[in-house]
Design a protein around this motif. Structure first.
Motif, PDB file in Angstrom:
ATOM      1  N   ASP A  22       0.842  -1.193   0.000  1.00 25.67           N
ATOM      2  CA  ASP A  22       0.000   0.000   0.000  1.00 25.67           C
ATOM      3  C   ASP A  22       0.883   1.251   0.000  1.00 25.67           C
ATOM      4  O   ASP A  22       2.104   1.162  -0.099  1.00 25.67           O
ATOM      5  CB  ASP A  22      -0.973  -0.013   1.179  1.00 25.67           C
ATOM      6  N   ALA A  23       0.270   2.412   0.126  1.00 30.22           N
ATOM      7  CA  ALA A  23       1.001   3.683   0.051  1.00 30.22           C
ATOM      8  C   ALA A  23       2.016   3.835   1.186  1.00 30.22           C
ATOM      9  O   ALA A  23       3.016   4.529   1.040  1.00 30.22           O
ATOM     10  CB  ALA A  23       0.022   4.855   0.069  1.00 30.22           C
ATOM     11  N   ALA A  24       1.789   3.171   2.310  1.00 32.06           N
ATOM     12  CA  ALA A  24       2.706   3.248   3.450  1.00 32.06           C
ATOM     13  C   ALA A  24       3.824   2.214   3.364  1.00 32.06           C
ATOM     14  O   ALA A  24       4.682   2.154   4.233  1.00 32.06           O
ATOM     15  CB  ALA A  24       1.931   3.052   4.751  1.00 32.06           C
ATOM     16  N   GLY A  25       3.791   1.371   2.330  1.00 32.42           N
ATOM     17  CA  GLY A  25       4.812   0.340   2.166  1.00 32.42           C
ATOM     18  C   GLY A  25       4.518  -0.951   2.897  1.00 32.42           C
ATOM     19  O   GLY A  25       5.365  -1.833   2.968  1.00 32.42           O
ATOM     20  N   GLN A  26       3.330  -1.066   3.444  1.00 35.44           N
ATOM     21  CA  GLN A  26       2.930  -2.280   4.159  1.00 35.44           C
ATOM     22  C   GLN A  26       2.457  -3.332   3.163  1.00 35.44           C
ATOM     23  O   GLN A  26       1.731  -3.021   2.214  1.00 35.44           O
ATOM     24  CB  GLN A  26       1.804  -1.987   5.157  1.00 35.44           C
ATOM     25  N   VAL A  27       2.837  -4.573   3.395  1.00 35.09           N
ATOM     26  CA  VAL A  27       2.458  -5.660   2.505  1.00 35.09           C
ATOM     27  C   VAL A  27       0.947  -5.884   2.576  1.00 35.09           C
ATOM     28  O   VAL A  27       0.372  -6.019   3.655  1.00 35.09           O
ATOM     29  CB  VAL A  27       3.195  -6.966   2.884  1.00 35.09           C
ATOM     30  N   VAL A  28       0.317  -5.889   1.411  1.00 36.15           N
ATOM     31  CA  VAL A  28      -1.128  -6.102   1.314  1.00 36.15           C
ATOM     32  C   VAL A  28      -1.427  -7.484   0.751  1.00 36.15           C
ATOM     33  O   VAL A  28      -2.336  -8.163   1.194  1.00 36.15           O
ATOM     34  CB  VAL A  28      -1.782  -5.007   0.433  1.00 36.15           C
ATOM     35  N   VAL A  29      -0.649  -7.906  -0.229  1.00 35.49           N
ATOM     36  CA  VAL A  29      -0.885  -9.209  -0.851  1.00 35.49           C
ATOM     37  C   VAL A  29       0.454  -9.841  -1.235  1.00 35.49           C
ATOM     38  O   VAL A  29       1.360  -9.160  -1.698  1.00 35.49           O
ATOM     39  CB  VAL A  29      -1.812  -9.091  -2.089  1.00 35.49           C
ATOM     40  N   THR A  30       0.562 -11.123  -0.964  1.00 39.09           N
ATOM     41  CA  THR A  30       1.682 -11.935  -1.417  1.00 39.09           C
ATOM     42  C   THR A  30       1.081 -13.260  -1.844  1.00 39.09           C
ATOM     43  O   THR A  30       0.488 -13.960  -1.023  1.00 39.09           O
ATOM     44  CB  THR A  30       2.704 -12.172  -0.288  1.00 39.09           C
ATOM     45  N   ARG A  31       1.200 -13.586  -3.110  1.00 39.42           N
ATOM     46  CA  ARG A  31       0.621 -14.839  -3.574  1.00 39.42           C
ATOM     47  C   ARG A  31       1.282 -15.321  -4.846  1.00 39.42           C
ATOM     48  O   ARG A  31       1.948 -14.572  -5.539  1.00 39.42           O
ATOM     49  CB  ARG A  31      -0.882 -14.733  -3.754  1.00 39.42           C
ATOM     50  N   GLN A  32       1.079 -16.583  -5.121  1.00 39.22           N
ATOM     51  CA  GLN A  32       1.563 -17.175  -6.350  1.00 39.22           C
ATOM     52  C   GLN A  32       0.400 -17.296  -7.321  1.00 39.22           C
ATOM     53  O   GLN A  32      -0.716 -17.624  -6.917  1.00 39.22           O
ATOM     54  CB  GLN A  32       2.140 -18.560  -6.101  1.00 39.22           C
ATOM     55  N   LEU A  33       0.682 -17.014  -8.583  1.00 41.42           N
ATOM     56  CA  LEU A  33      -0.329 -17.141  -9.627  1.00 41.42           C
ATOM     57  C   LEU A  33       0.219 -18.027 -10.727  1.00 41.42           C
ATOM     58  O   LEU A  33       1.388 -17.915 -11.090  1.00 41.42           O
ATOM     59  CB  LEU A  33      -0.672 -15.780 -10.229  1.00 41.42           C
ATOM     60  N   LYS A  34      -0.633 -18.858 -11.264  1.00 40.04           N
ATOM     61  CA  LYS A  34      -0.249 -19.625 -12.443  1.00 40.04           C
ATOM     62  C   LYS A  34      -0.464 -18.743 -13.666  1.00 40.04           C
ATOM     63  O   LYS A  34      -1.183 -17.750 -13.626  1.00 40.04           O
ATOM     64  CB  LYS A  34      -1.068 -20.901 -12.533  1.00 40.04           C
ATOM     65  N   ARG A  35       0.167 -19.107 -14.758  1.00 41.07           N
ATOM     66  CA  ARG A  35       0.117 -18.319 -15.991  1.00 41.07           C
ATOM     67  C   ARG A  35      -1.321 -17.974 -16.387  1.00 41.07           C
ATOM     68  O   ARG A  35      -1.622 -16.850 -16.771  1.00 41.07           O
ATOM     69  CB  ARG A  35       0.796 -19.097 -17.114  1.00 41.07           C
ATOM     70  N   GLY A  36      -2.234 -18.916 -16.289  1.00 40.12           N
ATOM     71  CA  GLY A  36      -3.620 -18.692 -16.679  1.00 40.12           C
ATOM     72  C   GLY A  36      -4.391 -17.758 -15.756  1.00 40.12           C
ATOM     73  O   GLY A  36      -5.449 -17.250 -16.115  1.00 40.12           O
ATOM     74  N   GLN A  37      -3.886 -17.503 -14.558  1.00 36.87           N
ATOM     75  CA  GLN A  37      -4.566 -16.645 -13.590  1.00 36.87           C
ATOM     76  C   GLN A  37      -4.107 -15.188 -13.647  1.00 36.87           C
ATOM     77  O   GLN A  37      -4.743 -14.311 -13.073  1.00 36.87           O
ATOM     78  CB  GLN A  37      -4.307 -17.156 -12.164  1.00 36.87           C
ATOM     79  N   MET A  38      -2.995 -14.940 -14.330  1.00 38.08           N
ATOM     80  CA  MET A  38      -2.368 -13.615 -14.310  1.00 38.08           C
ATOM     81  C   MET A  38      -3.295 -12.487 -14.759  1.00 38.08           C
ATOM     82  O   MET A  38      -3.512 -11.532 -14.029  1.00 38.08           O
ATOM     83  CB  MET A  38      -1.125 -13.611 -15.198  1.00 38.08           C
ATOM     84  N   LEU A  39      -3.817 -12.576 -15.955  1.00 39.61           N
ATOM     85  CA  LEU A  39      -4.624 -11.473 -16.489  1.00 39.61           C
ATOM     86  C   LEU A  39      -5.912 -11.279 -15.710  1.00 39.61           C
ATOM     87  O   LEU A  39      -6.350 -10.147 -15.498  1.00 39.61           O
ATOM     88  CB  LEU A  39      -4.895 -11.695 -17.973  1.00 39.61           C
ATOM     89  N   LYS A  40      -6.513 -12.361 -15.253  1.00 40.20           N
ATOM     90  CA  LYS A  40      -7.743 -12.264 -14.455  1.00 40.20           C
ATOM     91  C   LYS A  40      -7.465 -11.541 -13.133  1.00 40.20           C
ATOM     92  O   LYS A  40      -8.243 -10.694 -12.712  1.00 40.20           O
ATOM     93  CB  LYS A  40      -8.309 -13.654 -14.200  1.00 40.20           C
TER      94      LYS A  40
END
Length: 65
Positions: A22-40
């Motif tokens: 976020d704007a304060a530099g705090q982690v909001v999301v950390t996740r793994q995505l497969k190739r087919g999930q990227m654009l969605k």
């Protein structure tokens, strides 16, 4: 949940690591995505700054995103 303003993207052949802060530099999301999930996944987000590692497919993903 805070709004994501910046995403770091580690790209690979089939699994991508997403790290959003976020704007304060705090982690909001950390996740793994497969190739087919990227654009969605990115289509559901508001416009954000995306940092992509420099590699052979970085230009491709930069155009897609």
């Amino acid at each position: 949940m805070s709004e994501i303003v910046t995403i770091g993207l580690d790209i690979a052949k089939s699994v991508f690591q997403v790290h959003g802060v976020d704007a304060a530099g705090q982690v909001v999301v950390t996740r793994q995505l497969k190739r087919g999930q990227m654009l969605k996944f990115f289509a559901a987000l508001p416009p954000v700054l995306i940092g992509i590692e420099a590699c052979g497919t970085a230009h491709h993903w930069g155009r897609q995103l």
